[in-house]
Design a protein around this motif. Structure first.
Motif, PDB file in Angstrom:
ATOM      1  N   HIS A  95       0.821  -1.214   0.000  1.00 26.74           N
ATOM      2  CA  HIS A  95       0.000   0.000   0.000  1.00 26.74           C
ATOM      3  C   HIS A  95       0.856   1.265   0.000  1.00 26.74           C
ATOM      4  CE1 HIS A  95      -1.850   2.355   3.591  1.00 26.74           C
ATOM      5  NE2 HIS A  95      -2.064   3.054   2.526  1.00 26.74           N
ATOM      6  N   HIS A  99       0.895   4.404  -2.806  1.00 30.96           N
ATOM      7  CA  HIS A  99       0.983   5.862  -2.594  1.00 30.96           C
ATOM      8  C   HIS A  99       2.151   6.428  -3.409  1.00 30.96           C
ATOM      9  CE1 HIS A  99      -1.967   6.826   0.474  1.00 30.96           C
ATOM     10  NE2 HIS A  99      -1.550   5.880   1.296  1.00 30.96           N
ATOM     11  N   ASP A 295      -6.238   7.146   1.106  1.00 32.17           N
ATOM     12  CA  ASP A 295      -6.313   5.743   0.687  1.00 32.17           C
ATOM     13  C   ASP A 295      -7.447   5.530  -0.322  1.00 32.17           C
ATOM     14  OD1 ASP A 295      -4.213   5.243   2.292  1.00 32.17           O
ATOM     15  OD2 ASP A 295      -5.342   4.226   3.873  1.00 32.17           O
TER      16      ASP A 295
HETATM   17 ZN    ZN Z   1      -2.394   5.152   3.070  1.00 28.14          ZN
END
Ligand code: ZN
Ligand code: KG4
Length: 331
Positions: A95, A99, A295
């Motif tokens: 994750h 980003h 997110d």
């Molecule tokens: Zn994040």
């Protein structure tokens, strides 16, 4: 959901704010159950928005870490299920790498962003400077020694009686306040390197609020505290990013892009401070739109495409990783 070039065909973010807000933060068990309850219909919605069937897909990517294990298991197993049923490649995405690669999505910069570039990742769980040198090639230049920047925003917002998550509410309150009213500390300002620390700043705000007595603060006072705190964070981030840019130049003399990502990148005062610092160092600040900084699944799908293009697929035995530092993501 993205096409092969990375154009967005469908996007949908399902917030769990309402489920967690009564507890003042994320409750892991609630997060896991909410993933299980809402993921299938969320995927259905995105599929019909894109007008696609599973058999039309070229691959399936899901975040496999780092983070709370419950949600990671649900997402990974769902993705593996779709991949298995339709004989599609499966990509386990870190994750943080998602980003890091968001700024390379088509349309974010006019000609697409080339490696290498510097990333400042500032979210509720992470605060780090990373040299992004390629897919699977990341070097952490510095990170927080205690709280993440977003965590500091959330904790100070709580002290000021704002809801959770606190960042957006604190920024709104700060807009009407005087950032010069309270001289809060700027932890690690001017120190070598680009590590961060926010716990001392948070404690200084708590002490100041304590001095003002019990009970709700007058709005004008709370606004001054919020503005002064936000200025302190912006000053620290600009200073640490300045050091990181110098470090980045030593690694790659042609590096000239600073990317900011993570929820805190939504903050206007912080964006301006970073843009000014970047200009001073001959860098340009690239900040993806706010909805792609916090997110989201678009960034995970994009990281999946970047990996798929390089043939980096994962087996069905890939286990989600609650801890998965960016510089251990292999190419
Ligand atoms: Zn994040
Ligand atoms: O990246 P993110 O959506 O989730 C993760 O933590 O991975 O970041 C959420 C964090 C929260 O701490 C939230 O308070 C903070 O980002 N945040 C902000 C703003 N919007 C969100 N902090 C400061 N100013 C904002 N406008």
């Amino acid at each position: 959901m993205l096409d092969a070039e990375g154009h967005i065909l469908a996007e949908a973010v399902l917030s769990q704010e309402r489920e967690h807000a009564p507890f003042g933060g994320v409750v892991p068990e609630i997060a896991a159950r909410a993933h299980l309850a809402f993921l299938p219909e969320q995927v259905d919605r995105a599929m019909s928005q894109a007008g696609l069937r599973f058999a039309d897909l070229g691959g399936v990517a899901a975040s496999a870490g780092p983070g709370l294990i419950g949600g990671l298991i649900v997402g990974s197993q769902f993705a593996k299920g779709v991949a298995l049923a339709h004989q599609l490649p499966y990509v386990a995405v870190n994750h943080l790498e998602a980003h890091a690669l968001t700024a390379r999505l088509p349309g974010i910069t006019p000609d697409g962003l080339a490696f290498p570039y510097l990333l400042l990742l500032v979210s509720g769980g992470h605060c780090q400077c990373v040299a992004v040198e390629g897919v699977g090639h990341h070097v952490r230049l510095g990170s927080t020694m205690d709280d993440a920047a977003g965590e500091a925003f959330d904790k100070v917002a709580k002290l000021l009686g704002l809801g959770w998550p606190g960042g957006p509410a604190l920024e709104k309150l700060a807009a009407g306040g005087d950032p010069g009213r309270y001289a809060f500390p700027r932890p690690l300002l001017g120190r070598p390197g680009c590590d961060f620390s926010f716990s001392g700043l948070k404690t200084a705000v708590a002490l100041e609020v304590g001095k003002l007595g019990s009970g709700a603060l007058p709005v004008a006072v709370a606004a001054d505290i919020a503005a002064s705190f936000q200025r302190a964070v912006a000053d620290v981030l600009a200073d640490r990013a300045s050091h990181a840019m110098a470090m980045m130049r030593l690694r790659s003399s042609d590096a000239r892009i600073l990317v900011v990502a993570g929820g805190v990148a939504a903050n206007g005062a912080i964006r301006s401070a970073l843009a000014a610092a970047a200009a001073t160092h001959g860098f340009e600040l690239v900040a993806p739109p706010v909805r792609l900084c916090t997110d989201n699944a678009v960034m995970v799908a994009w990281a999946g495409i970047e990996r798929l293009r390089l043939g980096m697929v994962n087996g069905m035995d890939f286990a989600p990783r609650p801890r998965w530092p960016l510089d251990s993501v292999e190419a």
